[in-house]
Design a protein around this motif. Structure first.
Motif, PDB file in Angstrom:
ATOM      1  N   VAL A  27      21.409  23.346  -6.599  1.00  0.00           N
ATOM      2  CA  VAL A  27      22.591  24.143  -6.288  1.00  0.00           C
ATOM      3  C   VAL A  27      23.692  23.293  -5.666  1.00  0.00           C
ATOM      4  O   VAL A  27      23.425  22.418  -4.843  1.00  0.00           O
ATOM      5  N   SER A  28      24.939  23.578  -6.049  1.00  0.00           N
ATOM      6  CA  SER A  28      26.116  23.043  -5.384  1.00  0.00           C
ATOM      7  C   SER A  28      27.082  24.191  -5.162  1.00  0.00           C
ATOM      8  O   SER A  28      27.707  24.667  -6.109  1.00  0.00           O
ATOM      9  N   LYS A  29      27.187  24.645  -3.929  1.00  0.00           N
ATOM     10  CA  LYS A  29      28.106  25.746  -3.622  1.00  0.00           C
ATOM     11  C   LYS A  29      29.554  25.284  -3.768  1.00  0.00           C
ATOM     12  O   LYS A  29      30.409  26.043  -4.177  1.00  0.00           O
ATOM     13  N   GLU A  30      29.819  24.010  -3.413  1.00  0.00           N
ATOM     14  CA  GLU A  30      31.172  23.470  -3.502  1.00  0.00           C
ATOM     15  C   GLU A  30      31.715  23.557  -4.925  1.00  0.00           C
ATOM     16  O   GLU A  30      32.854  23.959  -5.139  1.00  0.00           O
ATOM     17  N   SER A  31      30.893  23.228  -5.901  1.00  0.00           N
ATOM     18  CA  SER A  31      31.333  23.302  -7.297  1.00  0.00           C
ATOM     19  C   SER A  31      31.112  24.699  -7.873  1.00  0.00           C
ATOM     20  O   SER A  31      31.618  25.003  -8.951  1.00  0.00           O
ATOM     21  N   GLY A  32      30.348  25.543  -7.163  1.00  0.00           N
ATOM     22  CA  GLY A  32      30.084  26.899  -7.638  1.00  0.00           C
ATOM     23  C   GLY A  32      29.116  26.941  -8.805  1.00  0.00           C
ATOM     24  O   GLY A  32      29.090  27.911  -9.553  1.00  0.00           O
ATOM     25  N   MET A  33      28.304  25.885  -8.954  1.00  0.00           N
ATOM     26  CA  MET A  33      27.397  25.803 -10.092  1.00  0.00           C
ATOM     27  C   MET A  33      25.970  25.536  -9.635  1.00  0.00           C
ATOM     28  O   MET A  33      25.754  25.001  -8.562  1.00  0.00           O
ATOM     29  N   ALA A  34      25.033  25.912 -10.504  1.00  0.00           N
ATOM     30  CA  ALA A  34      23.623  25.672 -10.209  1.00  0.00           C
ATOM     31  C   ALA A  34      22.851  25.619 -11.517  1.00  0.00           C
ATOM     32  O   ALA A  34      23.347  26.027 -12.564  1.00  0.00           O
ATOM     33  N   TYR A  35      21.630  25.114 -11.404  1.00  0.00           N
ATOM     34  CA  TYR A  35      20.712  25.180 -12.542  1.00  0.00           C
ATOM     35  C   TYR A  35      19.294  25.301 -12.020  1.00  0.00           C
ATOM     36  O   TYR A  35      19.013  24.974 -10.871  1.00  0.00           O
ATOM     37  N   VAL A  36      18.433  25.853 -12.878  1.00  0.00           N
ATOM     38  CA  VAL A  36      17.033  26.049 -12.525  1.00  0.00           C
ATOM     39  C   VAL A  36      16.189  25.376 -13.607  1.00  0.00           C
ATOM     40  O   VAL A  36      16.486  25.493 -14.796  1.00  0.00           O
ATOM     41  N   THR A  37      15.154  24.651 -13.167  1.00  0.00           N
ATOM     42  CA  THR A  37      14.234  24.002 -14.101  1.00  0.00           C
ATOM     43  C   THR A  37      12.875  24.684 -14.007  1.00  0.00           C
ATOM     44  O   THR A  37      12.490  25.189 -12.947  1.00  0.00           O
ATOM     45  N   PHE A  38      12.172  24.683 -15.122  1.00  0.00           N
ATOM     46  CA  PHE A  38      10.860  25.321 -15.208  1.00  0.00           C
ATOM     47  C   PHE A  38       9.846  24.316 -15.724  1.00  0.00           C
ATOM     48  O   PHE A  38      10.193  23.417 -16.487  1.00  0.00           O
ATOM     49  N   ALA A  39       8.578  24.500 -15.332  1.00  0.00           N
ATOM     50  CA  ALA A  39       7.497  23.631 -15.816  1.00  0.00           C
ATOM     51  C   ALA A  39       6.220  24.453 -15.957  1.00  0.00           C
ATOM     52  O   ALA A  39       5.952  25.350 -15.145  1.00  0.00           O
ATOM     53  N   GLY A  40       5.440  24.144 -16.984  1.00  0.00           N
ATOM     54  CA  GLY A  40       4.115  24.722 -17.151  1.00  0.00           C
ATOM     55  C   GLY A  40       4.055  26.217 -17.368  1.00  0.00           C
ATOM     56  O   GLY A  40       3.062  26.852 -16.995  1.00  0.00           O
ATOM     57  N   LEU A  41       5.084  26.805 -17.954  1.00  0.00           N
ATOM     58  CA  LEU A  41       5.078  28.255 -18.153  1.00  0.00           C
ATOM     59  C   LEU A  41       4.080  28.660 -19.231  1.00  0.00           C
ATOM     60  O   LEU A  41       3.980  28.015 -20.272  1.00  0.00           O
TER      61      LEU A  41
END
Length: 182
Positions: free
Chosen positions: A74-88
């Protein structure tokens, strides 16, 4: 006409431009224009922008109740985020993973869409992170739901939490230090 002008050797600044030079210049202008349009439409690469932001933080890795794990970046300053997943795991027939963003104001969650395990091999990116407190994963019927209909498989807290103990590498917690006033 002078002798040099009769044989095409006139003023060098007046030589005609070769056609291939015009074609190359045109292709370069076209390529630059296409690149600009693509960047305007797609915007910046969210993963790269979050990773290089000075205020970026990575959440704890969260184990999901049905197997696998996820982690927020997460970066609140840029207003962007991403989520990564593993082993689903592969969900039951007729169900898909659906991601939800829960607003900080307590209003109804926003769906980020439905995903298969293959879809979640790439990071899931989103903007406007400052409006949300957490990202939740549920299993929903194919096609998705208007609101979550099953229990959460896990959630990532999108609000920066001060961690306990020393932090090595990465970005430090941005905790204000008392000013030394006199």
């Amino acid at each position: 006409l002078g002798p040099s002008e009769e044989h095409g050797g006139g003023d060098p600044s007046r030589r005609p431009v070769k056609k291939w030079m015009l074609v190359v210049a045109g292709l370069l202008v076209l390529a630059l224009g296409l690149w600009t349009v693509v960047r305007l439409i797609m915007g910046p690469d969210i993963v790269a922008a979050v990773n290089r932001a000075e205020d970026s933080f990575t959440t704890q890795q969260v184990s999901l109740s049905e197997g696998g794990s996820m982690q927020g970046h997460v970066s609140k300053e840029s207003g962007m985020a991403y989520v990564t997943f593993a082993g689903l795991p592969v969900p039951d027939e007729g169900t898909v993973f659906q991601l939800w963003l829960f607003p900080t104001d307590g209003s109804a969650p926003h769906s980020l869409g439905t995903y298969t395990p293959e879809d979640l091999q790439d990071p899931v990116t989103f903007r406007g992170v400052e409006r949300f407190r957490e990202l939740v994963v549920t299993l929903e019927p194919e096609g998705g739901s208007e609101t979550p209909t099953t229990a959460s498989l896990g959630s990532v807290d999108l609000v920066h939490q001060v961690t306990q103990g020393p932090i090595y590498g990465g970005h430090p917690n941005n905790t204000p230090t008392p000013s030394s006033g006199g």
